[in-house]
Design an enzyme around this catalytic site. Structure first.
Site, PDB file in Angstrom:
ATOM      1  N   LYS A 199      -7.492  22.401 -29.070  1.00 55.77           N
ATOM      2  CA  LYS A 199      -7.048  21.526 -27.991  1.00 55.77           C
ATOM      3  C   LYS A 199      -5.571  21.804 -27.763  1.00 55.77           C
ATOM      4  CE  LYS A 199     -10.367  17.793 -28.648  1.00 55.77           C
ATOM      5  NZ  LYS A 199     -11.460  18.685 -29.011  1.00 55.77           N
ATOM      6  N   LYS A 240     -22.055  13.992 -27.573  1.00 55.66           N
ATOM      7  CA  LYS A 240     -21.452  13.313 -28.725  1.00 55.66           C
ATOM      8  C   LYS A 240     -22.546  12.711 -29.602  1.00 55.66           C
ATOM      9  CE  LYS A 240     -17.001  13.641 -27.720  1.00 55.66           C
ATOM     10  NZ  LYS A 240     -16.114  14.449 -28.562  1.00 55.66           N
TER      11      LYS A 240
HETATM   12  O1  LIG Z   1     -14.398  19.666 -25.833  1.00 55.20           O
HETATM   13  C1  LIG Z   1     -14.977  19.245 -24.826  1.00 55.20           C
HETATM   14  O2  LIG Z   1     -15.917  19.850 -24.347  1.00 55.20           O
HETATM   15  C2  LIG Z   1     -14.557  17.968 -24.166  1.00 55.20           C
HETATM   16  C3  LIG Z   1     -13.424  17.240 -24.811  1.00 55.20           C
HETATM   17  C4  LIG Z   1     -13.797  16.472 -26.047  1.00 55.20           C
HETATM   18  O3  LIG Z   1     -14.932  16.443 -26.441  1.00 55.20           O
HETATM   19  C5  LIG Z   1     -12.752  15.678 -26.708  1.00 55.20           C
HETATM   20  C6  LIG Z   1     -11.799  15.077 -25.901  1.00 55.20           C
HETATM   21  C7  LIG Z   1     -10.810  14.273 -26.451  1.00 55.20           C
HETATM   22  C8  LIG Z   1     -10.785  14.065 -27.808  1.00 55.20           C
HETATM   23  C9  LIG Z   1     -11.722  14.687 -28.640  1.00 55.20           C
HETATM   24  C10 LIG Z   1     -12.690  15.513 -28.103  1.00 55.20           C
HETATM   25  C11 LIG Z   1     -13.587  16.258 -29.056  1.00 55.20           C
HETATM   26  O4  LIG Z   1     -13.937  17.414 -28.834  1.00 55.20           O
HETATM   27  O5  LIG Z   1     -13.883  15.728 -30.118  1.00 55.20           O
HETATM   28 MG   LIG Z   2     -14.814  17.617 -31.021  1.00 52.33          MG
END
Ligand SMILES: O=C(O)CCC(=O)c1ccccc1C(=O)O
Ligand SMILES: [Mg+2]
Length: 313
Positions: free
Chosen positions: A244, A138
């Site tokens: 997602k 992140k």
């Molecule tokens: O995508 C992944 O590898 C992990 C999950 C993740 O980063 C995520 C999980 C919950 C909410 C937002 C995010 C995101 O991708 O921004």
């Molecule tokens: Mg993301």
């Protein structure tokens, strides 16, 4: 067919807060639902919204459940409005997927989530030993120059065969996004993509950036729900789409869209429990192409299934 409908709320505290450019997320809350058909066959589903990401709020999902009758039909489920995408997912998956015990992610085909900032430098090694070779870090949490220095250290320490994804959660401005893309283009390590560098309303700029730099860009927040995914595709986006399943909406409509258009999709967790995860992985495995690791390597953010209320299992 009629189904008896029951639902319960759940709360799970993260082992450590999930830091993104939106702030720190401490507790995952959602709804577990149960459908029992006339032969007493039971199906489980999960509603795990992320309102800051573009889904409905938990309160809206709860309100929707409270206003349903105790007995519902398939028609009830297939007419859930697009404004409630996490509900569409939860109800439809309860209809089609019988529960099985929690299966841990297979590290080979999954990406492991690293903590923001310099914590990433110590976190990757243990995950590498578990078998993960794709990591997501992140960014947009600390000042760009600080994070770019950490990127240097991280890419120097990661094994050469590792892949790194960077996720800004829409938290960069255009100047910062360019700095990141230049650094990634110069970097010798394998940067798989930069995810959602800019906010959703800056989609046209992300299209431009994707043409200007070598490093791939993946849309995530911009394609949080199926109508948004369709919009970006229609506008000509042919880069990577992060999907997602837990919040994108109806699995059957998602399947239809992905089978019609061969998009480059990366599937990703919403920190759901084993119930939502099973349904999400089912569609992810079915629709994955191009050998992209799935973003479900997030188990280390939770203490087992603690705090998940289940009943009758
Ligand atoms: O995508 C992944 O590898 C992990 C999950 C993740 O980063 C995520 C999980 C919950 C909410 C937002 C995010 C995101 O991708 O921004
Ligand atoms: Mg993301």
């Amino acid at each position: 067919m009629n189904y008896q409908f029951d639902f319960r709320p759940y709360r799970r505290k993260f082992v450590r807060g999930v830091a993104t450019s939106h702030g720190v997320w401490e507790i995952r809350e959602g709804i577990i639902l149960r459908l029992t058909d006339e032969t007493n066959k039971v199906g489980w589903g999960e509603i795990a919204p992320i309102s800051w990401f573009g889904s409905e709020t938990l309160a809206q999902a709860w309100d929707f459940c409270c206003h349903l009758p105790q007995e519902i039909t398939e028609e009830t489920i297939f007419s859930i409005p697009d404004q409630l995408p996490a509900c569409q997912f939860g109800f439809e998956s309860a209809l089609f997927s019988p529960p099985t015990p929690h299966t841990p992610p297979t590290p080979l085909t999954h990406s492991a989530l690293l903590p923001a900032g310099e914590l990433a430098l110590q976190a990757w090694e243990n995950l590498w030993q578990q078998g993960y070779s794709t990591f997501k870090w992140k960014i947009g949490v600390y000042p760009t120059p600080v994070e770019l220095k950490i990127l240097d250290l991280l890419t120097q320490s990661l094994p050469a065969s590792a892949k790194l994804r960077l996720d800004a959660n829409g938290g960069l401005n255009q100047e910062q996004a360019k700095l990141w893309l230049e650094s990634c283009d110069r970097c010798k390590a394998n940067i798989e993509f930069l995810e959602q560098p800019l906010s959703v309303d800056e989609f046209p700029v992300m299209v431009e950036l994707s043409q200007r730099y070598q490093t791939a860009i993946a849309l995530d927040e911009s394609v949080a729900t199926l109508p948004q995914l369709k919009y970006c595709f229609q506008q000509g986006w042919r880069g990577i789409f992060v999907i997602k399943p837990g919040i994108v909406g109806s699995p059957s409509r998602l399947r239809q869209f992905c089978q019609q258009h061969e998009i480059d999709a990366v599937f990703s967790s919403v920190f759901e429990t084993a119930i939502g995860r099973k349904a999400a992985l089912q569609i992810a495995v079915e629709l994955s192409r191009y050998n992209r690791a799935m973003g479900f390597g997030v188990d280390h953010y939770f203490v087992e299934e603690e705090g998940v209320e289940r009943w009758g299992v």
